[in-house]
Design a protein around this motif. Structure first.
Motif, PDB file in Angstrom:
ATOM      1  N   HIS A   1       4.461  -1.695  10.010  1.00 14.10           N
ATOM      2  CA  HIS A   1       4.345  -1.690   8.550  1.00 14.10           C
ATOM      3  C   HIS A   1       3.467  -0.555   8.034  1.00 14.10           C
ATOM      4  O   HIS A   1       3.659  -0.087   6.905  1.00 14.10           O
ATOM      5  CB  HIS A   1       3.756  -3.017   8.066  1.00 14.10           C
TER       6      HIS A   1
ATOM      7  N   GLU B   1       2.118  -8.768   9.272  1.00 16.18           N
ATOM      8  CA  GLU B   1       2.601  -8.463   7.925  1.00 16.18           C
ATOM      9  C   GLU B   1       1.525  -8.757   6.885  1.00 16.18           C
ATOM     10  O   GLU B   1       1.322  -7.973   5.939  1.00 16.18           O
ATOM     11  CB  GLU B   1       3.860  -9.262   7.634  1.00 16.18           C
ATOM     12  N   ALA B   2       0.792  -9.852   7.056  1.00 16.42           N
ATOM     13  CA  ALA B   2      -0.259 -10.206   6.102  1.00 16.42           C
ATOM     14  C   ALA B   2      -1.395  -9.192   6.149  1.00 16.42           C
ATOM     15  O   ALA B   2      -1.925  -8.784   5.107  1.00 16.42           O
ATOM     16  CB  ALA B   2      -0.784 -11.610   6.409  1.00 16.42           C
TER      17      ALA B   2
ATOM     18  N   ASP C   1       7.035 -15.113  16.081  1.00 16.60           N
ATOM     19  CA  ASP C   1       7.119 -15.090  14.624  1.00 16.60           C
ATOM     20  C   ASP C   1       5.746 -15.199  13.978  1.00 16.60           C
ATOM     21  O   ASP C   1       5.508 -14.662  12.884  1.00 16.60           O
ATOM     22  CB  ASP C   1       8.050 -16.187  14.115  1.00 16.60           C
ATOM     23  N   GLN C   2       4.801 -15.874  14.635  1.00 17.83           N
ATOM     24  CA  GLN C   2       3.434 -15.980  14.121  1.00 17.83           C
ATOM     25  C   GLN C   2       2.705 -14.640  14.226  1.00 17.83           C
ATOM     26  O   GLN C   2       1.946 -14.273  13.324  1.00 17.83           O
ATOM     27  CB  GLN C   2       2.684 -17.073  14.864  1.00 17.83           C
TER      28      GLN C   2
ATOM     29  N   ALA D   1       4.212 -11.747  14.122  1.00 20.19           N
ATOM     30  CA  ALA D   1       4.822 -10.913  13.083  1.00 20.19           C
ATOM     31  C   ALA D   1       4.273 -11.260  11.704  1.00 20.19           C
ATOM     32  O   ALA D   1       4.004 -10.375  10.881  1.00 20.19           O
ATOM     33  CB  ALA D   1       6.334 -11.070  13.119  1.00 20.19           C
ATOM     34  N   SER D   2       4.089 -12.553  11.432  1.00 19.63           N
ATOM     35  CA  SER D   2       3.575 -12.987  10.130  1.00 19.63           C
ATOM     36  C   SER D   2       2.136 -12.525   9.929  1.00 19.63           C
ATOM     37  O   SER D   2       1.766 -12.058   8.840  1.00 19.63           O
ATOM     38  CB  SER D   2       3.664 -14.505  10.015  1.00 19.63           C
ATOM     39  N   ALA D   3       1.301 -12.636  10.973  1.00 14.32           N
ATOM     40  CA  ALA D   3      -0.087 -12.189  10.872  1.00 14.32           C
ATOM     41  C   ALA D   3      -0.159 -10.686  10.647  1.00 14.32           C
ATOM     42  O   ALA D   3      -0.947 -10.206   9.826  1.00 14.32           O
ATOM     43  CB  ALA D   3      -0.841 -12.575  12.146  1.00 14.32           C
TER      44      ALA D   3
ATOM     45  N   GLU E   1       2.033  -4.897  16.219  1.00 11.00           N
ATOM     46  CA  GLU E   1       3.063  -5.266  15.246  1.00 11.00           C
ATOM     47  C   GLU E   1       2.733  -4.712  13.864  1.00 11.00           C
ATOM     48  O   GLU E   1       3.635  -4.310  13.114  1.00 11.00           O
ATOM     49  CB  GLU E   1       3.200  -6.787  15.194  1.00 11.00           C
ATOM     50  N   SER E   2       1.443  -4.659  13.522  1.00  7.32           N
ATOM     51  CA  SER E   2       1.061  -4.159  12.195  1.00  7.32           C
ATOM     52  C   SER E   2       1.430  -2.689  12.016  1.00  7.32           C
ATOM     53  O   SER E   2       1.656  -2.238  10.889  1.00  7.32           O
ATOM     54  CB  SER E   2      -0.438  -4.363  11.958  1.00  7.32           C
TER      55      SER E   2
END
Length: 243
Positions: free
Chosen positions: A45, A11-12, A4-5, A7-9, A41-42
């Motif tokens: 997006h 997304e940011a 989840d970390q 994914a969060s990084a 992961e980026s």
């Protein structure tokens, strides 16, 4: 980093890709594998991959990052740039065939369709890049914002690519000799890249463009500039405007 970390990084960083900035990643990647995972992961997006870039993690360890398909432009394009944008003049290769992680050097060489002069526009998603640790810069795709692909270098198969008379500026400017990869070193890098690209994204595909490291720069890239670079008979150009 937990899943989840990562994914969060990602997304940011993706949210900051088009001009906003990000103060820091929290938590930071603790290994190249985690930074590569954030890169991968980026892409969920930011869209499909159109190429790749050579990089050195911490200025030392061979690394790479994906380049977005929408970030690759033809020579003569106009790009919006942030105040902290920078410019590098590079040599790029365009593939004419896929390269598998198991490809032999002769197969890799045969997959290179052309060699070009190119600009790479660097635009970190962090406001103070110098304050970011190497793994954060890696997660941010080493600040890649765009590639501008110029003319094909003639006779690239037999030419010494390590020292080309490259320059940024008007034809009256004296040429700047800059060391770079030889063709055999480019093949070695593509072998390294093929393995990692298969993990990060779609792998190395036909029509992908790969920049092989700065020959000149990085140097400031202000808005409202018209920039030309290359060598005699082989040019790349772009115009900038404010973001």
């Amino acid at each position: 980093m937990q899943r989840d970390q990562i994914a969060s990084a990602a997304e940011a960083l993706a949210a900051a890709n088009d001009g906003e900035t990000l103060d820091a990643l929290n938590p930071l990647p603790e290994s190249p594998a985690e930074a590569y995972a954030v890169q991968a992961e980026s892409l969920r997006h930011l869209g499909p991959v159109g190429g790749w870039k050579h990089a050195l993690l911490g200025g030392r360890d061979l690394s790479c990052a994906p380049v977005l398909g929408r970030a690759i432009h033809p020579s003569g394009t106009t790009l919006a740039v942030a105040p902290h944008a920078r410019l590098e003049l590079e040599i790029a290769v365009r593939l004419r065939a896929d390269i598998s992680p198991r490809a032999k050097p002769a197969e890799i060489l045969d997959a290179i369709g052309s060699v070009h002069v190119a600009f790479e526009v660097l635009q970190s998603r962090f406001p103070a890049l110098e304050n970011q640790p190497p793994l954060a810069q890696m997660a941010d795709r080493f600040s890649n914002q765009a590639i501008v692909l110029g003319d094909e270098v003639p006779d690239w198969q037999s030419r010494d690519l390590t020292r080309l008379p490259l320059a940024i500026g008007t034809p009256s400017d004296p040429p700047t000799m800059a060391a770079g990869m030889s063709l055999s070193e480019i093949v070695c890098f593509l072998s390294f890249l093929a393995e990692r690209a298969a993990v990060i994204g779609p792998g190395l595909r036909a029509e992908h463009c790969i920049v092989t490291g700065a020959r000149i720069g990085p140097q400031p890239l202000p808005a409202g500039a018209e920039v030309r670079g290359g060598l005699e008979g082989c040019q790349v150009s772009m115009t900038t405007r404010a973001l």
